[in-house]
Design an enzyme around this catalytic site. Structure first.
Site, PDB file in Angstrom:
ATOM      1  N   LYS A   1      21.127 -20.591  89.916  1.00 13.45           N
ATOM      2  CA  LYS A   1      22.214 -19.796  91.212  1.00 13.45           C
ATOM      3  C   LYS A   1      21.122 -18.865  91.902  1.00 13.45           C
ATOM      4  O   LYS A   1      20.431 -17.953  91.312  1.00 13.45           O
ATOM      5  CB  LYS A   1      23.176 -19.021  90.467  1.00 13.45           C
ATOM      6  CG  LYS A   1      24.118 -18.394  91.503  1.00 13.45           C
ATOM      7  CD  LYS A   1      24.134 -17.045  91.539  1.00 13.45           C
ATOM      8  CE  LYS A   1      24.940 -16.514  92.530  1.00 13.45           C
ATOM      9  NZ  LYS A   1      24.839 -14.859  92.833  1.00 13.45           N
TER      10      LYS A   1
ATOM     11  N   PRO B   1      17.518  -9.931  89.202  1.00  8.48           N
ATOM     12  CA  PRO B   1      17.703 -10.781  90.170  1.00  8.48           C
ATOM     13  C   PRO B   1      19.007 -11.447  90.036  1.00  8.48           C
ATOM     14  O   PRO B   1      19.584 -11.286  88.762  1.00  8.48           O
ATOM     15  CB  PRO B   1      16.377 -11.904  89.984  1.00  8.48           C
ATOM     16  CG  PRO B   1      16.038 -11.803  88.650  1.00  8.48           C
ATOM     17  CD  PRO B   1      16.281 -10.398  88.188  1.00  8.48           C
ATOM     18  N   ASP B   2      19.581 -11.944  91.317  1.00  9.36           N
ATOM     19  CA  ASP B   2      20.916 -12.408  91.407  1.00  9.36           C
ATOM     20  C   ASP B   2      20.966 -13.760  90.942  1.00  9.36           C
ATOM     21  O   ASP B   2      21.108 -14.719  91.846  1.00  9.36           O
ATOM     22  CB  ASP B   2      21.497 -12.046  92.622  1.00  9.36           C
ATOM     23  CG  ASP B   2      23.075 -12.540  92.782  1.00  9.36           C
ATOM     24  OD1 ASP B   2      23.669 -12.687  91.520  1.00  9.36           O
ATOM     25  OD2 ASP B   2      23.495 -12.771  94.053  1.00  9.36           O
ATOM     26  N   THR B   3      20.512 -14.269  89.804  1.00  7.80           N
ATOM     27  CA  THR B   3      20.634 -15.536  89.273  1.00  7.80           C
ATOM     28  C   THR B   3      21.182 -15.998  88.076  1.00  7.80           C
ATOM     29  O   THR B   3      20.833 -16.846  87.176  1.00  7.80           O
ATOM     30  CB  THR B   3      18.819 -16.105  89.310  1.00  7.80           C
ATOM     31  OG1 THR B   3      18.500 -14.965  88.013  1.00  7.80           O
ATOM     32  CG2 THR B   3      18.070 -15.711  90.478  1.00  7.80           C
TER      33      THR B   3
END
Length: 312
Positions: A145, A83-85
């Protein structure tokens, strides 16, 4: 129109056997002095970067190339099934950039997400600078994020102006050269905090030392980012202004430059283009028990070999 990369292309021809970190580091600032607008394309692997570097469009009156790479946290994460975190380790992401640098010569802008803790930002800036990264963009969010295009559909918290200004100042003090650029990304329009908040943050971030400003929007129309650019240019006519026209994708590069933007980033299109192509051939191979039916959808082995042989 003349090539947007003509001068740097000559430099590439002169150093086509490679590119030192120092030469690459200062390339973005040189381009900004020489050109009104810079085209930047996402590259998530050495192979994708080679395709970007060798891409050309020309006819009787034009010659266009991409001027720089964008290292996207979204595509870096997606490529690895994450995931884009900000889950990917910073060192892992720098290693991916190093692999791109090993076979290319263009400068690179790095997606630094939130920049992490203020206490850690100096180490990240120095590591990026030592590698030869020309610029890092950090966004004014805090906490976990999440991708900006979610907007307020998921919980996202914007950092206070004071805290983000402190992070910018800390990052700038840690620089080893004057070539490296720190660009502040403003999420006010994404989070519907309003135009005055976006403009006030931009002015304060520049005053804190930011070398440029990126304004982001998830609207389908470019109207609000154009309005922002007009106001910002009244205060800072020469500070680099960046946009990522993912959602408002009907506006052209030339129009964005005419509106005051210096850097236009196409932030995720290489990976988004590759995924459907890969996905489409798999059921065909399963159905037919052979690859004959999908060969016309695939790059030839010869073209792959020619691409690799063309690397510096």
């Amino acid at each position: 129109m003349a090539s947007s990369a003509s001068h740097f292309t000559h430099n590439i021809e002169e150093i086509n056997k490679g590119c030192t970190p120092g030469l690459r580091l200062g390339a973005l600032k040189r381009l900004l002095k020489e050109q009104s607008g810079i085209r930047v394309m996402e590259a998530h692997s050495p192979l994708s970067a080679l395709l970007v570097e060798q891409a050309v469009y020309e006819d009787e009156n034009t010659h266009h190339q991409f001027d720089a790479f964008w290292s996207s946290s979204l595509t870096d994460s997606a490529l690895r099934g994450k995931p884009d975190t900000e889950l990917l380790d910073f060192g892992h992401r720098l290693n991916a950039v190093a692999e791109i640098f090993d076979v290319t010569t263009r400068p690179l802008i790095f997606d630094g997400d939130t920049g992490g803790k203020t206490e850690h930002i100096a180490h990240k800036v120095r590591a990026a600078e030592n590698l030869g990264i020309s610029a890092m963009i950090i966004e004014d969010k805090t906490g976990l994020k999440r991708n900006s295009l979610f907007g307020n559909d998921v919980k996202q918290t914007q950092a206070t102006r004071e805290d983000f200004c402190e992070k910018i100042a800390t990052a700038k003090k840690s620089q080893l050269t004057e070539d490296f650029m720190l660009i502040a990304r403003i999420e006010s329009l994404i989070l519907e905090a309003g135009m005055p908040d976006a403009v006030n943050r931009a002015l304060q971030y520049v005053d804190a030392g930011a070398d440029g400003v990126m304004i982001h929007s998830r609207r389908n129309s470019p109207d609000e980012i154009i309005a922002f650019a007009k106001i910002f240019r009244q205060h800072y006519p020469n500070i680099p202004l960046v946009c990522v026209p993912t959602s408002f994708n009907d506006i052209t590069f030339d129009k964005l430059v005419a509106c005051g933007f210096n850097i236009v980033i196409y932030a995720n299109h290489m990976l988004r283009a590759a995924y459907p192509a890969m996905k489409s051939i798999l059921p065909e191979i399963l159905k037919n028990g052979r690859t004959l039916e999908v060969e016309d959808k695939c790059m030839s082995i010869k073209d792959i070999l020619d691409l690799i042989d063309g690397a510096p």
